[in-house]
Design an enzyme around this catalytic site. Structure first.
Site, PDB file in Angstrom:
ATOM      1  N   CYS A   2      12.194   6.487 -56.771  1.00  0.00           N
ATOM      2  CA  CYS A   2      12.508   7.879 -57.071  1.00  0.00           C
ATOM      3  C   CYS A   2      11.507   8.813 -56.392  1.00  0.00           C
ATOM      4  O   CYS A   2      10.328   8.490 -56.255  1.00  0.00           O
ATOM      5  CB  CYS A   2      12.540   8.175 -58.563  1.00  0.00           C
ATOM      6  N   ARG A  27      12.672   7.048 -50.952  1.00  0.00           N
ATOM      7  CA  ARG A  27      12.280   6.571 -52.277  1.00  0.00           C
ATOM      8  C   ARG A  27      13.473   6.405 -53.215  1.00  0.00           C
ATOM      9  O   ARG A  27      13.307   5.887 -54.325  1.00  0.00           O
ATOM     10  CB  ARG A  27      11.274   7.535 -52.905  1.00  0.00           C
ATOM     11  N   TRP A  73      16.476   6.614 -57.612  1.00  0.00           N
ATOM     12  CA  TRP A  73      16.772   5.187 -57.464  1.00  0.00           C
ATOM     13  C   TRP A  73      17.008   4.671 -58.871  1.00  0.00           C
ATOM     14  O   TRP A  73      16.106   4.655 -59.695  1.00  0.00           O
ATOM     15  CB  TRP A  73      15.603   4.473 -56.798  1.00  0.00           C
ATOM     16  N   ASN A  99       9.748   9.960 -62.516  1.00  0.00           N
ATOM     17  CA  ASN A  99       9.724   8.668 -61.835  1.00  0.00           C
ATOM     18  C   ASN A  99       8.997   7.694 -62.744  1.00  0.00           C
ATOM     19  O   ASN A  99       7.908   7.990 -63.231  1.00  0.00           O
ATOM     20  CB  ASN A  99       8.997   8.784 -60.491  1.00  0.00           C
ATOM     21  N   GLY A 100       9.601   6.525 -62.989  1.00  0.00           N
ATOM     22  CA  GLY A 100       8.990   5.534 -63.862  1.00  0.00           C
ATOM     23  C   GLY A 100       9.993   4.989 -64.854  1.00  0.00           C
ATOM     24  O   GLY A 100      11.209   5.161 -64.698  1.00  0.00           O
ATOM     25  N   GLU A 477       9.731 -13.108 -42.611  1.00  0.00           N
ATOM     26  CA  GLU A 477       9.847 -11.664 -42.432  1.00  0.00           C
ATOM     27  C   GLU A 477      11.079 -11.311 -41.606  1.00  0.00           C
ATOM     28  O   GLU A 477      11.785 -10.336 -41.909  1.00  0.00           O
ATOM     29  CB  GLU A 477       8.578 -11.116 -41.771  1.00  0.00           C
ATOM     30  N   LYS A 481      14.032  -8.916 -43.022  1.00  0.00           N
ATOM     31  CA  LYS A 481      14.436  -7.687 -42.354  1.00  0.00           C
ATOM     32  C   LYS A 481      15.939  -7.719 -42.063  1.00  0.00           C
ATOM     33  O   LYS A 481      16.641  -6.717 -42.224  1.00  0.00           O
ATOM     34  CB  LYS A 481      13.645  -7.542 -41.050  1.00  0.00           C
ATOM     35  N   GLU A 484      17.958  -7.275 -45.286  1.00  0.00           N
ATOM     36  CA  GLU A 484      17.749  -5.948 -45.862  1.00  0.00           C
ATOM     37  C   GLU A 484      18.693  -4.911 -45.270  1.00  0.00           C
ATOM     38  O   GLU A 484      19.252  -4.091 -46.000  1.00  0.00           O
ATOM     39  CB  GLU A 484      16.303  -5.478 -45.612  1.00  0.00           C
ATOM     40  N   HIS A 500      14.996 -31.046 -44.939  1.00  0.00           N
ATOM     41  CA  HIS A 500      14.888 -31.384 -46.358  1.00  0.00           C
ATOM     42  C   HIS A 500      15.820 -30.516 -47.194  1.00  0.00           C
ATOM     43  O   HIS A 500      15.442 -30.020 -48.261  1.00  0.00           O
ATOM     44  CB  HIS A 500      13.438 -31.235 -46.826  1.00  0.00           C
ATOM     45  N   LYS A 597      11.793   2.457 -50.891  1.00  0.00           N
ATOM     46  CA  LYS A 597      10.597   2.180 -50.103  1.00  0.00           C
ATOM     47  C   LYS A 597       9.431   1.716 -50.960  1.00  0.00           C
ATOM     48  O   LYS A 597       8.769   0.746 -50.634  1.00  0.00           O
ATOM     49  CB  LYS A 597      10.212   3.445 -49.329  1.00  0.00           C
TER      50      LYS A 597
END
Length: 602
Positions: A2, A27, A73, A99-100, A477, A481, A484, A500, A597
């Protein structure tokens, strides 16, 4: 998550609020809203969707020199018009953005409803304006009402509130970031500096328990009991242009292409006559370190893996741990344990909780972060900054590269201090090659075939990334990416683990990207060849002379360099691959669904 923006001063606040929300949209972008106060009521405008959707609903710009804004968000309740912020009390006199997460909102909501308060949303936030209204009735004073309201809340919050008839903004924080922007003619509050960077670079980082009251010509900063607090004013050394897209279609592409500059900034002044030098850490600073725990989440965790491997290679016991699991898996911690928080924003909730736990258990703490004045930087014993500059795209790119370089330098700095450590035999060669890294990244950007390869593999069922040693964290990574921003299925594995179990996923419709660093790659080569024998197209990502290139179906080239840095160059190729695949699929690259983010709630 947020984004909060607030502004008070001369002139209309609306344009500032909207531009701030656009700058903060990384955000959260489930919904957006603003509220302004001009002496004739609090005017709220909000809707589901992004900031452009909000702007399209405004037939005219609401006027008022005091205002707050929010981009959401979702945590409590779906992204609807009703759940968008700002939220108000029943009469609409108090408007709040938040926010929270309020842990005791169910109890508070029940109590407030029993007192006649009417709720319109599913959010935890809506209890806050109702609480302020309730306490205004009993105290007759808004500031006291805000103090009592935030004291009643359990959980995490950054809050900004406005009230009908008052040229003030009331704000407080606990566990969620909030920064005050200082200018001659106006004041700002925001979750992050880029929200107002075009207006001022003078900031005050608020801390947990701070409460601030902004008026057109002044601000007052106190604790929750009303005692005055003095916080330093810092100057942010980011260029406002760095927070914009410039000539690029997406923030992500701009940030990929800005890596040579970011890495130059990361390296500058930190190598002196072949030794690693961090200005605030004198020789011997790490002499008592016996073990290192690196705690991080997401992309930062992959950077921590890189750093952990370098520390172990230097003879220092080191483990990269997912911050969300730290409390249960960390093992023994004492005064000789260095707990390193790796966090781009310095506000990642899980990472902060992990490093606090490490400190409580007796460990020494250090933050590797991008943001001066962040919570991680303030709460740890020391901080090292990666100097990557602002990163807006949700999918981290340049901050990963700068984190890896910073951790690599840190590993050699620790090894130089610890008596029984064994710095790398080729340490001088590694540091010499580091000076060429920005130029090598530029070469990758100029010569990459990632766009063509993205088109050639676009119809694949899934994507597999493998690597060994430093290549393992790069493979993880690369897969992160890809998933995402493309929404396609991608998995990363250590090369030796392919047979395996994961090999069962491999078909002619699952291209395999093999990360080659020029060191310790035999398992990568043999497993890639085995996957190819089962029909999988193999793409070698590494130096031109690597043996795998002779048998691979395609090649993403990186310049010849030290194996430690070859992995970073391979990662740039995989960033470009993900970007171009997502672009061909017409995904919202800078704003991938369900992601934000800065993850500031656990």
């Amino acid at each position: 998550m947020c984004g909060i923006i607030a502004r008070v001063g001369d002139g209309n606040a609306t344009e500032t609020l909207l531009s701030g929300l656009e700058n903060l949209e990384y955000r959260g972008y489930d919904s957006a809203g603003i509220a302004v106060q001009n002496g004739s009521g609090v005017k709220v405008h909000k809707c589901s969707g992004d900031v452009s959707d909000l702007e399209s609903t405004l037939d005219s710009r609401p006027s008022g020199n005091v205002g707050i804004g929010h981009t959401r968000w979702s945590t409590h309740g779906p992204p609807t018009d009703e759940n968008a912020h700002p939220h108000t009390d029943t009469a609409g006199d108090v408007a709040v953005v938040h926010n929270g997460v309020i842990d005791n909102y169910d109890q508070l909501r029940t109590e407030l409803q029993a007192n006649g308060h009417v709720f319109e949303s599913d959010t935890d936030t809506e209890v806050i304006p109702h609480l302020i209204d309730e306490y205004r009735e009993t105290t007759g004073d808004t500031e006291q009402a805000v103090r009592r309201a935030v004291d009643t809340l359990e959980g995490s919050y950054a809050i900004a509130a406005i009230v009908d008839g008052e040229e003030r903004i009331y704000a407080a924080r606990k566990g969620s970031p909030l920064v005050l922007g200082v200018d001659d003619e106006e004041w700002f509050l925001a979750s992050d500096v880029p929200a107002f960077l075009e207006y001022t670079d003078e900031v005050i980082y608020l801390e947990d328990g701070d409460l601030v009251v902004l008026e057109p010509d002044s601000y007052r900063l106190t604790d929750l009991e009303g005692n005055p607090i003095d916080r330093s004013v810092d100057t942010v050394d980011w260029d406002p242009k760095d927070a914009g897209k410039g000539e690029y279609d997406h923030y992500m592409k701009k940030e990929i292409h800005s890596q040579p500059t970011a890495l130059s900034n990361t390296i500058e002044g930190r190598i002196d006559d072949g030794d690693v030098d961090f200005a605030d850490l004198p020789p011997g600073a790490f002499a008592d370190v016996e073990s290192v725990q690196l705690v991080a989440c997401g992309t930062s965790y992959h950077a921590a893996m890189y750093g952990g491997q370098l520390l172990r290679a230097a003879g220092i016991p080191a483990t990269a741990l997912r911050a969300s699991e730290y409390e249960s898996v960390a093992g023994p911690v004492d005064e000789n344990t260095l707990v390193v928080a790796v966090t781009q924003s310095g506000e990642t909730a899980d990472t902060l909780e992990a490093v606090r736990t490490g400190s409580a258990r007796g460990g020494r703490t250090l933050a590797v972060t991008n943001v001066v004045g962040s919570t991680a930087a303030r709460e740890t014993d020391e901080a090292i900054y990666i100097r990557a500059g602002p990163e807006v795209g949700v999918a981290a790119t340049k901050t990963y590269s700068s984190q890896v370089v910073t951790l690599a330098l840190l590993s050699q700095r620790i090894a130089a201090d610890v008596p029984d450590a064994t710095p790398a035999d080729d340490r001088a060669a590694m540091l010499d090659a580091l000076a060429d890294l920005p130029r090598h990244v530029e070469t990758v950007l100029e010569t990459s075939r990632a766009e063509t390869l993205a088109a050639e593999t676009l119809e694949s069922e899934a994507y597999v990334f493998v690597g060994n040693g430093f290549g393992h964290s790069v493979a993880l990574e690369g897969a992160l990416k890809f998933k995402e921003i493309t929404y396609e299925h991608a998995e990363g594995f250590a090369s030796g683990q392919l047979k395996h179990g994961p090999l069962a996923l491999v078909t002619e419709e699952t291209p395999l990207f093999a990360v080659c660093t020029g060191g310790d790659d035999e398992k990568t080569k043999t497993n890639a060849i085995e996957a190819r024998s089962r029909g999988a197209p193999v793409v070698a990502v590494g130096p031109d002379d690597h043996p795998l290139c002779d048998v691979a179906d395609a090649h993403l080239s990186v310049p010849e360099t030290h194996p430690v840095w070859a992995g970073l160059l391979a990662n740039v190729q995989l960033q470009l691959l993900s970007y171009y695949a997502a672009k061909l699929l017409e995904r919202p690259i800078d704003k991938p669904r369900n992601l934000a983010k800065s993850v500031t709630v656990e």
